[in-house]
Design an enzyme around this catalytic site. Structure first.
Site, PDB file in Angstrom:
ATOM      1  N   GLY A  18       0.784  -1.247   0.000  1.00 62.88           N
ATOM      2  CA  GLY A  18       0.000   0.000   0.000  1.00 62.88           C
ATOM      3  C   GLY A  18       0.806   1.283   0.000  1.00 62.88           C
ATOM      4  O   GLY A  18       0.323   2.316   0.448  1.00 62.88           O
ATOM      5  N   ASN A 108      -5.244   2.923 -13.177  1.00 67.61           N
ATOM      6  CA  ASN A 108      -4.304   1.926 -12.658  1.00 67.61           C
ATOM      7  C   ASN A 108      -2.878   2.438 -12.789  1.00 67.61           C
ATOM      8  O   ASN A 108      -2.573   3.202 -13.708  1.00 67.61           O
ATOM      9  CB  ASN A 108      -4.434   0.619 -13.458  1.00 67.61           C
ATOM     10  CG  ASN A 108      -3.506  -0.476 -12.951  1.00 67.61           C
ATOM     11  OD1 ASN A 108      -3.314  -0.632 -11.737  1.00 67.61           O
ATOM     12  ND2 ASN A 108      -2.900  -1.225 -13.860  1.00 67.61           N
ATOM     13  N   HIS A 110       0.960   1.141 -13.416  1.00 63.39           N
ATOM     14  CA  HIS A 110       1.675  -0.044 -13.902  1.00 63.39           C
ATOM     15  C   HIS A 110       3.179   0.259 -13.955  1.00 63.39           C
ATOM     16  O   HIS A 110       3.574   1.289 -14.498  1.00 63.39           O
ATOM     17  CB  HIS A 110       1.144  -0.422 -15.287  1.00 63.39           C
ATOM     18  CG  HIS A 110       1.730  -1.693 -15.799  1.00 63.39           C
ATOM     19  ND1 HIS A 110       1.392  -2.928 -15.286  1.00 63.39           N
ATOM     20  CD2 HIS A 110       2.673  -1.920 -16.742  1.00 63.39           C
ATOM     21  CE1 HIS A 110       2.085  -3.857 -15.901  1.00 63.39           C
ATOM     22  NE2 HIS A 110       2.875  -3.273 -16.794  1.00 63.39           N
ATOM     23  N   SER A 137       3.626   3.978 -15.462  1.00 62.87           N
ATOM     24  CA  SER A 137       2.551   4.616 -16.234  1.00 62.87           C
ATOM     25  C   SER A 137       1.255   4.565 -15.440  1.00 62.87           C
ATOM     26  O   SER A 137       0.963   3.567 -14.771  1.00 62.87           O
ATOM     27  CB  SER A 137       2.294   3.849 -17.547  1.00 62.87           C
ATOM     28  OG  SER A 137       3.488   3.614 -18.261  1.00 62.87           O
ATOM     29  N   ASP A 146      -3.947  -3.685 -19.037  1.00 62.84           N
ATOM     30  CA  ASP A 146      -2.884  -2.673 -19.149  1.00 62.84           C
ATOM     31  C   ASP A 146      -2.855  -1.980 -20.513  1.00 62.84           C
ATOM     32  O   ASP A 146      -1.779  -1.611 -21.007  1.00 62.84           O
ATOM     33  CB  ASP A 146      -1.500  -3.317 -18.867  1.00 62.84           C
ATOM     34  CG  ASP A 146      -1.409  -3.871 -17.458  1.00 62.84           C
ATOM     35  OD1 ASP A 146      -2.080  -3.333 -16.564  1.00 62.84           O
ATOM     36  OD2 ASP A 146      -0.666  -4.853 -17.262  1.00 62.84           O
ATOM     37  N   GLU A 175       6.637   6.177  -8.970  1.00 65.22           N
ATOM     38  CA  GLU A 175       5.203   5.845  -8.893  1.00 65.22           C
ATOM     39  C   GLU A 175       4.521   6.763  -7.882  1.00 65.22           C
ATOM     40  O   GLU A 175       3.461   7.327  -8.150  1.00 65.22           O
ATOM     41  CB  GLU A 175       5.014   4.382  -8.462  1.00 65.22           C
ATOM     42  CG  GLU A 175       5.407   3.372  -9.519  1.00 65.22           C
ATOM     43  CD  GLU A 175       5.149   1.941  -9.058  1.00 65.22           C
ATOM     44  OE1 GLU A 175       4.170   1.686  -8.343  1.00 65.22           O
ATOM     45  OE2 GLU A 175       5.938   1.058  -9.430  1.00 65.22           O
TER      46      GLU A 175
HETATM   47  C1  GRF Z   1       3.778  -1.225  -7.441  1.00 66.11           C
HETATM   48  O1  GRF Z   1       5.039  -1.318  -8.018  1.00 66.11           O
HETATM   49  C2  GRF Z   1       2.721  -1.256  -8.497  1.00 66.11           C
HETATM   50  O2  GRF Z   1       3.040  -0.560  -9.660  1.00 66.11           O
HETATM   51  C3  GRF Z   1       2.682  -2.739  -8.768  1.00 66.11           C
HETATM   52  O3  GRF Z   1       2.736  -3.325  -7.486  1.00 66.11           O
HETATM   53  C4  GRF Z   1       3.475  -2.475  -6.628  1.00 66.11           C
HETATM   54  C5  GRF Z   1       2.601  -2.198  -5.440  1.00 66.11           C
HETATM   55  O4  GRF Z   1       3.214  -1.492  -4.412  1.00 66.11           O
HETATM   56  N1  GRF Z   1       1.588  -3.115  -9.589  1.00 66.11           N
HETATM   57  P1  GRF Z   1       2.388  -0.854  -3.239  1.00 66.11           P
HETATM   58  O5  GRF Z   1       1.412  -1.881  -2.692  1.00 66.11           O
HETATM   59  O6  GRF Z   1       1.688   0.372  -3.762  1.00 66.11           O
HETATM   60  O7  GRF Z   1       3.415  -0.496  -2.200  1.00 66.11           O
END
Ligand code: GRF
Length: 190
Positions: A18, A108, A110, A137, A146, A175
Site C-alpha cells: 500500500g 491503474n 503499472h 505509467s 494494461d 510511482e
Molecule cells: C507497485 O510497483 C505497483 O506498480 C505494482 O505493485 C506495486 C505495489 O506497491 N503493480 P504498493 O502496494 O503500492 O506499495
C-alpha cells in the site's frame, strides 16, 4: 450522504503493502486535491495497506473470496456513491462485467513504460532486454489488460549496475510521485 465540494469520491483498490495508497492519501489531504478517499478495498484481507487506511480513518473492506469479491465491492461502491477507482498495487484482474457495471472511471498504475511490458515481471523483462529506460505509467482501465489510454508516465534510467530490486526501488519512487499528478491531470481534463 456527505458531500465534498470539488472532490471526487474515490475508492482505492490494493493487494499488499500500500505504498501507492499512502501517496494518494497524502495527496487527498491537500486542500486543493481533487479527490476524497472514502473507501479502500482489498482482495487480501491481510494487506498491510488496509491497516494504514484504517489508521487514517478510511473505511476498509477486505475479501479474498474470488466468487463474490466483485459483487460485494460493487455494492459498496454504490452505497458510498464512489465516482472514481484508483487501482494501486491491485493484483487481481477486474472482469469486463465489473468495469461495465461500475461505469465510472478506473485508473491503474503499472510499473513499466506502457505499451511495453504489460502484465507481470516488468523490471525483469526490461533488464533482460537491455533497455536503457524503465518507468511507470498511469492509465485508464479497460477490459484489455494494461491497455487503456495512458494519462501520465515517467522514465528512469537503467544503469549497468541495476538489478530487479534496485530498479523496482527507483521505479516505486516515481510511482509515488506521478500517481497523484496523474489523478489531478485526469480529473482536471474530464
Ligand atoms: C507497485 O510497483 C505497483 O506498480 C505494482 O505493485 C506495486 C505495489 O506497491 N503493480 P504498493 O502496494 O503500492 O506499495
Amino acid at each position: 450522504m456527505e458531500t465534498y465540494p470539488g472532490k471526487k469520491k474515490t475508492a482505492v483498490f490494493i493487494s499488499g503493502r500500500g505504498s501507492n495508497l499512502k501517496s494518494l492519501i497524502k495527496y487527498s489531504k491537500k486542500k486543493n486535491s481533487l479527490i476524497k478517499i472514502i473507501l479502500v478495498i482489498s482482495n487480501n484481507p491481510d494487506a498491510e495497506g488496509l491497516k494504514y487506511a484504517s489508521r487514517s480513518k478510511i473505511k476498509i473492506y477486505g475479501n479474498k473470496n474470488k466468487s463474490n469479491f466483485e459483487n460485494k465491492s460493487l455494492k459498496l461502491l454504490e452505497k458510498f456513491n464512489i465516482d472514481l477507482i484508483c487501482l494501486a498495487g491491485f493484483m487481481k484482474i477486474l472482469s469486463g462485467n465489473f468495469i461495465k457495471k461500475f461505469s465510472k472511471p478506473i485508473l491503474n498504475i503499472h510499473p513499466s513504460l506502457l505499451p511495453k511490458y504489460k502484465g507481470l515481471n516488468t523490471h525483469e523483462r526490461a533488464i533482460k532486454n537491455k533497455d536503457r529506460f524503465a518507468g511507470a505509467s498511469i492509465h485508464k482501465v479497460t477490459e484489455k489488460l494494461d491497455s487503456g489510454k495512458v494519462i501520465l508516465q515517467k522514465k528512469v534510467k537503467i544503469l549497468k549496475s541495476d538489478n530487479v530490486r534496485s530498479l523496482e526501488k527507483k521505479v516505486l519512487k516515481i510511482e509515488h510521485e506521478i500517481y497523484p499528478k496523474a489523478v489531478d491531470k485526469f480529473l482536471t481534463n474530464l
